[in-house]
Design a protein around this motif. Structure first.
Motif, PDB file in Angstrom:
ATOM      1  N   CYS A  87       0.831  -1.207   0.000  1.00 10.65           N
ATOM      2  CA  CYS A  87       0.000   0.000   0.000  1.00 10.65           C
ATOM      3  C   CYS A  87       0.865   1.257   0.000  1.00 10.65           C
ATOM      4  O   CYS A  87       0.582   2.221  -0.729  1.00 10.65           O
ATOM      5  CB  CYS A  87      -0.915   0.003   1.226  1.00 10.65           C
ATOM      6  SG  CYS A  87      -2.176  -1.278   1.216  1.00 10.65           S
ATOM      7  N   LEU A  88       1.910   1.246   0.826  1.00 14.32           N
ATOM      8  CA  LEU A  88       2.778   2.413   0.892  1.00 14.32           C
ATOM      9  C   LEU A  88       3.480   2.664  -0.439  1.00 14.32           C
ATOM     10  O   LEU A  88       3.681   3.812  -0.839  1.00 14.32           O
ATOM     11  CB  LEU A  88       3.799   2.242   2.008  1.00 14.32           C
ATOM     12  CG  LEU A  88       3.229   2.359   3.431  1.00 14.32           C
ATOM     13  CD1 LEU A  88       4.281   1.974   4.462  1.00 14.32           C
ATOM     14  CD2 LEU A  88       2.717   3.763   3.703  1.00 14.32           C
ATOM     15  N   MET A  89       3.847   1.598  -1.130  1.00 16.29           N
ATOM     16  CA  MET A  89       4.468   1.753  -2.446  1.00 16.29           C
ATOM     17  C   MET A  89       3.505   2.441  -3.410  1.00 16.29           C
ATOM     18  O   MET A  89       3.893   3.326  -4.188  1.00 16.29           O
ATOM     19  CB  MET A  89       4.882   0.392  -2.993  1.00 16.29           C
ATOM     20  CG  MET A  89       6.073  -0.230  -2.283  1.00 16.29           C
ATOM     21  SD  MET A  89       7.612   0.683  -2.574  1.00 16.29           S
ATOM     22  CE  MET A  89       7.885   0.270  -4.301  1.00 16.29           C
ATOM     23  N   LYS A  95       2.452   9.903  -5.162  1.00 11.73           N
ATOM     24  CA  LYS A  95       2.915  11.107  -4.453  1.00 11.73           C
ATOM     25  C   LYS A  95       1.915  11.554  -3.393  1.00 11.73           C
ATOM     26  O   LYS A  95       1.808  12.754  -3.085  1.00 11.73           O
ATOM     27  CB  LYS A  95       3.211  12.247  -5.428  1.00 11.73           C
ATOM     28  CG  LYS A  95       4.246  11.900  -6.476  1.00 11.73           C
ATOM     29  CD  LYS A  95       4.613  13.103  -7.313  1.00 11.73           C
ATOM     30  CE  LYS A  95       5.580  12.730  -8.427  1.00 11.73           C
ATOM     31  NZ  LYS A  95       6.794  12.058  -7.967  1.00 11.73           N
ATOM     32  N   ARG A  96       1.210  10.588  -2.798  1.00  7.59           N
ATOM     33  CA  ARG A  96       0.233  10.940  -1.768  1.00  7.59           C
ATOM     34  C   ARG A  96       0.852  11.041  -0.381  1.00  7.59           C
ATOM     35  O   ARG A  96       0.187  11.466   0.565  1.00  7.59           O
ATOM     36  CB  ARG A  96      -0.910   9.914  -1.762  1.00  7.59           C
ATOM     37  CG  ARG A  96      -1.848  10.054  -2.949  1.00  7.59           C
ATOM     38  CD  ARG A  96      -2.834   8.923  -3.047  1.00  7.59           C
ATOM     39  NE  ARG A  96      -3.606   8.743  -1.828  1.00  7.59           N
ATOM     40  CZ  ARG A  96      -4.468   7.735  -1.660  1.00  7.59           C
ATOM     41  NH1 ARG A  96      -4.647   6.843  -2.621  1.00  7.59           N
ATOM     42  NH2 ARG A  96      -5.142   7.614  -0.530  1.00  7.59           N
ATOM     43  N   LEU A  97       2.125  10.621  -0.241  1.00  6.67           N
ATOM     44  CA  LEU A  97       2.776  10.701   1.063  1.00  6.67           C
ATOM     45  C   LEU A  97       3.655  11.934   1.209  1.00  6.67           C
ATOM     46  O   LEU A  97       4.388  12.070   2.174  1.00  6.67           O
ATOM     47  CB  LEU A  97       3.617   9.440   1.308  1.00  6.67           C
ATOM     48  CG  LEU A  97       2.821   8.155   1.550  1.00  6.67           C
ATOM     49  CD1 LEU A  97       3.756   7.008   1.834  1.00  6.67           C
ATOM     50  CD2 LEU A  97       1.830   8.330   2.689  1.00  6.67           C
ATOM     51  N   ALA A  98       3.599  12.835   0.224  1.00  7.21           N
ATOM     52  CA  ALA A  98       4.394  14.059   0.315  1.00  7.21           C
ATOM     53  C   ALA A  98       3.984  14.841   1.563  1.00  7.21           C
ATOM     54  O   ALA A  98       2.809  14.871   1.939  1.00  7.21           O
ATOM     55  CB  ALA A  98       4.187  14.916  -0.928  1.00  7.21           C
ATOM     56  N   GLU A  99       4.963  15.459   2.211  1.00  9.35           N
ATOM     57  CA  GLU A  99       4.690  16.221   3.438  1.00  9.35           C
ATOM     58  C   GLU A  99       3.714  17.348   3.155  1.00  9.35           C
ATOM     59  O   GLU A  99       3.899  18.139   2.233  1.00  9.35           O
ATOM     60  CB  GLU A  99       5.989  16.778   4.003  1.00  9.35           C
ATOM     61  CG  GLU A  99       5.839  17.409   5.368  1.00  9.35           C
ATOM     62  CD  GLU A  99       5.497  16.387   6.440  1.00  9.35           C
ATOM     63  OE1 GLU A  99       4.667  16.712   7.298  1.00  9.35           O
ATOM     64  OE2 GLU A  99       6.042  15.275   6.401  1.00  9.35           O
ATOM     65  N   GLU A 148      -2.247  13.096   4.128  1.00  7.33           N
ATOM     66  CA  GLU A 148      -1.946  11.673   3.934  1.00  7.33           C
ATOM     67  C   GLU A 148      -0.760  11.177   4.757  1.00  7.33           C
ATOM     68  O   GLU A 148      -0.815  10.104   5.350  1.00  7.33           O
ATOM     69  CB  GLU A 148      -1.700  11.411   2.449  1.00  7.33           C
ATOM     70  CG  GLU A 148      -1.730   9.941   2.077  1.00  7.33           C
ATOM     71  CD  GLU A 148      -3.147   9.379   2.033  1.00  7.33           C
ATOM     72  OE1 GLU A 148      -3.357   8.417   1.323  1.00  7.33           O
ATOM     73  OE2 GLU A 148      -4.046   9.902   2.724  1.00  7.33           O
ATOM     74  N   GLY A 149       0.333  11.939   4.799  1.00  2.96           N
ATOM     75  CA  GLY A 149       1.499  11.491   5.540  1.00  2.96           C
ATOM     76  C   GLY A 149       1.218  11.308   7.014  1.00  2.96           C
ATOM     77  O   GLY A 149       1.769  10.410   7.662  1.00  2.96           O
TER      78      GLY A 149
END
Length: 203
Positions: A87-89, A95-99, A148-149
């Motif tokens: 999932c994290l990949m 690019k949903r985990l961008a700060e 998201e992050g």
């Protein structure tokens, strides 16, 4: 990590079958663990089609890595971790985990350090199942409103039950950074759920 289900004795036989290349063992893997792992993927990516893709990615990773699985470890926990990583990949590739700034969701204080706005009250125990279900829905909705992050860090630690070290490794940040992000995520979530807390306190 938190409880992940699965009977160790049954899992031992399943692992042996998978390592021997038994097709029936893989079918049993999907049957016995698929629904639970799909639920994990749904919580993390919040999109049914993407969750299904993540589950397929996870099963492929299991197929490729089963020879390296250590029999003394938790097979169910291993599956859970592989699914989380899949999932994290997907989230990283999108690019949903961008700060993302979270300051607007954090509690505000005046120059004297006094909390501004309506103070949070303690949430009483639900009086019935309908109220409990309403609270669960509301909490899920508010968790989904976090950037998201921060949402993923909160999900990994407080919902999926990973340790700080495990969650930091999965997200790819230092443990100290994860602790800071988790603290801010929890503070933001408290702010988001205050309307329901105060409504229930007054009712």
């Amino acid at each position: 990590m938190g409880s992940t289900g699965g009977d160790p004795a049954d899992d031992s036989a399943l692992v042996a079958g998978l390592q021997a290349g038994d097709r029936a063992a893989f079918e049993r893997l999907v049957r016995d663990h698929g629904a639970r792992l799909l639920a994990v993927a749904r919580r993390m990516v919040r999109d049914e089609a993407t969750a299904q893709d993540c589950l397929q990615d996870a099963f492929l990773s299991v197929h490729r890595g089963i020879a390296r699985f250590e029999p003394h470890g938790s097979f169910s926990g291993w599956l859970h971790r592989i699914t989380g990583n899949a999932c994290l990949m997907r989230l990283r590739s999108a690019k949903r985990l961008a700060e993302t700034p979270i300051d607007d969701l954090l509690p505000a204080f005046d120059a004297d350090g006094v909390r501004m706005g309506e103070p949070r009250t303690a949430l009483r125990d639900p009086e019935n199942e309908l109220e409990a279900a309403r609270i669960r829905r509301f909490m899920r909705q508010k968790i989904d409103e976090l950037p998201e992050g921060y949402r993923i860090v909160l999900l990994l630690r407080d919902i999926e039950g990973y340790s700080t070290r495990e969650a930091a490794e999965m997200v790819g940040i230092a443990e100290g950074a994860l602790k800071v992000r988790l603290h801010r995520a929890r503070a933001a979530l408290k702010t988001l759920v205050e309307p329901l807390w105060n409504e229930l306190e007054r009712s």
